[in-house]
Motif scaffolding. Structure first.
Motif, mmCIF file in Angstrom:
data_model
loop_
_atom_site.group_PDB
_atom_site.id
_atom_site.type_symbol
_atom_site.label_atom_id
_atom_site.label_comp_id
_atom_site.label_asym_id
_atom_site.label_seq_id
_atom_site.Cartn_x
_atom_site.Cartn_y
_atom_site.Cartn_z
ATOM 1 N N THR A 7 81.403 92.948 39.276
ATOM 2 C CA THR A 7 80.573 93.723 40.192
ATOM 3 C C THR A 7 79.994 94.936 39.469
ATOM 4 O OG1 THR A 7 82.363 95.139 41.030
ATOM 5 C CG2 THR A 7 82.055 92.998 42.115
ATOM 6 N N GLY A 8 78.809 95.357 39.881
ATOM 7 C CA GLY A 8 78.163 96.499 39.238
ATOM 8 C C GLY A 8 77.955 96.281 37.755
ATOM 9 N N SER A 32 74.956 92.531 40.967
ATOM 10 C CA SER A 32 74.049 93.674 40.960
ATOM 11 C C SER A 32 73.525 93.920 42.370
ATOM 12 C CB SER A 32 72.873 93.415 40.011
ATOM 13 O OG SER A 32 71.943 94.483 40.046
ATOM 14 N N ARG A 33 73.578 95.175 42.795
ATOM 15 C CA ARG A 33 73.095 95.522 44.133
ATOM 16 C C ARG A 33 71.608 95.210 44.271
ATOM 17 N NH1 ARG A 33 74.310 101.511 45.912
ATOM 18 N NH2 ARG A 33 72.870 101.855 44.181
ATOM 19 N N GLU A 34 70.857 95.426 43.197
ATOM 20 C CA GLU A 34 69.432 95.099 43.171
ATOM 21 C C GLU A 34 69.229 93.884 42.270
ATOM 22 O OE1 GLU A 34 66.795 98.449 42.507
ATOM 23 O OE2 GLU A 34 68.443 99.813 43.004
ATOM 24 N N GLU A 57 72.989 88.700 43.553
ATOM 25 C CA GLU A 57 72.758 89.924 44.309
ATOM 26 C C GLU A 57 74.018 90.255 45.091
ATOM 27 O OE1 GLU A 57 69.449 91.768 47.440
ATOM 28 O OE2 GLU A 57 69.299 89.694 46.741
ATOM 29 N N ASP A 59 75.877 93.653 46.998
ATOM 30 C CA ASP A 59 76.168 95.020 47.437
ATOM 31 C C ASP A 59 77.589 95.008 47.964
ATOM 32 O OD1 ASP A 59 76.498 97.450 48.697
ATOM 33 O OD2 ASP A 59 74.619 97.374 49.816
ATOM 34 N N THR A 61 79.486 97.025 49.324
ATOM 35 C CA THR A 61 79.795 97.727 50.571
ATOM 36 C C THR A 61 79.261 96.996 51.795
ATOM 37 O OG1 THR A 61 77.789 99.093 50.517
ATOM 38 C CG2 THR A 61 79.734 99.942 49.369
ATOM 39 N N ASN A 62 78.531 95.913 51.581
ATOM 40 C CA ASN A 62 77.912 95.157 52.671
ATOM 41 C C ASN A 62 78.581 93.789 52.753
ATOM 42 O OD1 ASN A 62 76.196 93.423 54.184
ATOM 43 N ND2 ASN A 62 74.432 94.722 53.757
ATOM 44 N N SER A 65 76.398 90.777 52.340
ATOM 45 C CA SER A 65 76.004 90.570 50.954
ATOM 46 C C SER A 65 77.141 89.927 50.156
ATOM 47 C CB SER A 65 75.604 91.905 50.318
ATOM 48 O OG SER A 65 75.298 91.743 48.955
ATOM 49 N N ALA A 87 82.249 97.888 40.142
ATOM 50 C CA ALA A 87 81.321 98.765 40.860
ATOM 51 C C ALA A 87 82.064 99.964 41.445
ATOM 52 C CB ALA A 87 80.620 97.993 41.970
ATOM 53 N N THR A 111 83.078 102.600 48.771
ATOM 54 C CA THR A 111 82.707 101.847 47.574
ATOM 55 C C THR A 111 83.894 101.560 46.669
ATOM 56 O OG1 THR A 111 80.469 102.783 47.574
ATOM 57 C CG2 THR A 111 81.262 101.857 45.498
#
Length: 240
Positions: A7-8, A32-34, A57, A59, A61-62, A65, A87, A111
């Motif tokens: 992650t991240g 990656s969040r984006e 993709e 995120d 925290t979601n 996602s 992340a 997070t």
């Protein structure tokens, strides 16, 4: 080919960890969040000669996602061998215990603590299909409660009441998770990469990113004789 989700991982320690695992023959999923930034990271790896990479993709925290990322990876591989919860956010400094805004603390915990738990819970079924599943929760020396009680410690003056506490909580969860999985072939550890020079700390760190990632990779690729439920840095076991 073994697979790993980080992650991240589109930059910094996460990206370097992906590169080192790819060099060891792992197929790496760049979380990656984006998505655009994840695709850029994969393109960079491919330019370096690593075709064994893809982005997802994610995120952390979601929860929607996270679930979508799980489905995306499940559609490509029947199992996941390594999960690295890299992340994280600092939340901004300073964070004095008496005056740090509660909302700031909640944001950091969202997070750094709650997100890794939901990622683990969503991906645990894919990890259980691996013969040698490994989970690494990336933490920090600033999470060590023992160190914070030592006036001679080089970082004693720092009091990151949100960031440090969120990682202390993650360390505790790591121990609980490892205990729950102790009769399986899982290895679950928290790893401190050290004060590494990355965008995370505005490049104020003193260690090259290659060294920070090296410690993470070491515990992501433990053999069956490796430890579980521990707190490590590159030099060995750390005090809680």
């Amino acid at each position: 080919m073994k697979s790993a989700l980080i992650t991240g991982a589109n930059r910094g320690i996460g990206f370097e960890t992906a590169k080192q695992l790819a060099a060891l023959g792992y197929f790496v999923y760049i979380g990656s969040r984006e998505k655009a930034k994840g695709l850029e990271a994969v393109a960079t790896l491919k330019a370096l000669g690593f075709s064994n990479a893809d982005c997802v993709e994610l995120d952390v925290t979601n929860i929607l996602s996270v679930k979508a990322a799980r489905q995306a990876i499940k559609s490509k591989t029947p199992q996941l061998d390594v999960l690295i919860n890299n992340a994280g956010i600092s939340g901004g400094f300073p964070q004095p215990a008496l005056t740090v805004p509660l909302e700031q603390v909640k944001t950091v915990f969202e997070t750094n603590f709650f997100a890794p738990i939901q990622v683990i819970q969503e991906f645990i079924d894919l990890l259980k299909k691996s013969n040698e599943p490994r989970i690494v929760n990336v933490t920090t020396e600033l999470s060590s409660i023992t160190k914070h009680q030592d006036p001679d410690w080089e970082f004693y003056a720092y009091n990151p009441s949100a960031y440090g506490a969120s990682k202390s909580a993650l360390n505790a969860y790591t121990v609980m998770l490892a205990k729950e999985l102790k009769d399986s072939n899982f290895k679950v550890n928290c790893v401190c990469p050290g004060f590494t020079k990355t965008a995370f700390n505005n490049y104020m760190g003193v260690r090259p990113v290659e060294h920070g990632a090296r410690a993470i990779v070491k515990y992501a690729t433990l053999t069956s004789e490796g430890a579980t439920g521990k707190f490590f840095n590159e030099d060995g076991e750390m005090p809680w």
